[in-house]
Design an enzyme around this catalytic site. Structure first.
Site: not given
Ligand SMILES: Cc1cc2nc3c(=O)[nH]c(=O)nc-3n(C[C@H](O)[C@H](O)[C@H](O)COP(=O)(O)O)c2cc1C
Length: 319
Positions: A18, A100, A199
């Site tokens: 998001a 979320c 993650g």
């Molecule tokens: C700025 C931001 C926005 C996110 N928006 C969403 C979203 O819209 N829908 C969702 O399922 N997860 C959302 N997440 C979670 C990510 O999709 C992901 O599951 C989480 O950041 C862990 O993965 P990563 O360590 O690769 O970032 C968001 C995370 C961040 C940091």
């Protein structure tokens, strides 16, 4: 990677983000090797009431290979209706947000709140699945307060999900602590449908660790912000010119959104690129207040000259 009967070239997915996973960003990530790209989370209620802000998030680009719209909500009827909303017609699949942790989402009973009511979670998937022929996936965390991944996977399977993405943290953890790779491995070992691990994947070492859980694919979120070329580093060839990708990201956005709005929106992406380039603090200060996209691009281009992309690349083939 084989998902919903479709064979993908590699096992990399861009996470829904998001405020970040705009159409330009998704397009450059796809060009760099993200096989599946997710929209920002879209409110089923907002879709129902034809919200312009939400519709603006549903623009797609031909560079995207397999596009999934992510929806959130808890009312089975509006969730099932949302899938057939005209605004989602160009997407290839639908994902449901059960992860979320943001208070404003959870207090409405949406996102990770549904991890506390697996009967409803399952029913939402079932109703959404019933109302579309497109693949339907679920994005979950490993539990609400504590690890409950086995029951969560079962609920997703019972609902008829085509695949599951597991962010290896509980809702209570937010983004703190380590990702629980064991819980992700458990999800994969008991699941009859493909499991995507998510993650903290940000480089080759963390990617390899995630692959050790035996999952079908790897979803990357924060590791791609400011660095969409992470997908090419992990999949085929490190990109030659990162700056051209940034320019493409902006050009695509300029084709779709008004300049005035964009000049403010884009600041966070510019700052993220600047951080990746190791930019000086004066540069970051400029980028965070600049009203001119062209001026910001000029400054970023100068920073990019000092950035040696070959040193940051793993250049290792995927095993
Ligand atoms: C700025 C931001 C926005 C996110 N928006 C969403 C979203 O819209 N829908 C969702 O399922 N997860 C959302 N997440 C979670 C990510 O999709 C992901 O599951 C989480 O950041 C862990 O993965 P990563 O360590 O690769 O970032 C968001 C995370 C961040 C940091």
């Amino acid at each position: 990677m084989l998902i919903a009967g479709k064979n993908f070239k590699n096992n990399l997915l861009l996470a829904p983000l998001a405020g970040f996973s705009d159409v330009g960003f998704r397009a450059v990530c796809a060009l760099q090797g993200a096989e599946i790209t997710f929209s920002e989370m879209l409110s089923a209620q907002a879709l129902k009431y034809d919200s312009k802000k939400t519709k603006d998030m549903t623009i797609v680009h031909p560079y995207e290979k397999f596009k999934i719209a992510q929806i959130f909500g808890h009312d089975t009827v509006s969730m099932a209706e949302a899938v057939n909303n005209e605004a989602l017609s160009l997407f290839d699949g639908v994902d449901i947000n059960f992860g979320c942790p943001a208070p404003k989402i959870v207090k409405n009973g949406d996102g990770s709140a549904l991890l506390k009511d697996l009967t409803l979670l399952s029913k939402i998937i079932f109703e959404v699945k019933k109302s579309t022929t497109k693949p339907v996936s679920a994005k979950v965390r490993i539990g609400y307060d504590e690890n409950n991944i086995v029951n969560i996977v079962r609920a997703c399977e019972d609902g008829g999900a085509d695949f599951i993405t597991v962010h290896g943290r509980t809702k209570a953890q937010g983004y703190s602590g380590d990702v629980d790779l064991e819980a992700i491995a458990t999800a994969k070992s008991i699941s009859s449908i493909p499991v995507i691990g998510n993650g903290d994947v940000k480089d080759f070492a963390s990617y390899k660790k995630m692959l050790s859980t035996n999952i079908d694919g790897v979803m990357i979120g924060r590791g791609a912000i400011g660095k969409p070329w992470i997908f090419s580093e992990l999949s085929f060839n490190p990109t030659e010119n990162a700056f051209d990708l940034i320019k493409l990201h902006i050009d695509i956005l300029r084709e779709n959104y008004p300049e005035k709005w964009l000049s403010l929106y884009i600041r966070k992406h510019f700052l993220a690129y600047a951080n990746t380039f190791g930019a000086k603090s004066e540069t970051k200060k400029f980028l965070s207040t600049s009203q001119s996209i062209d001026e910001s691009l000029k400054i970023l281009k100068a920073e990019f000259k000092h950035f040696d992309i070959s040193k940051k690349s793993s250049k290792m083939p995927i095993g």
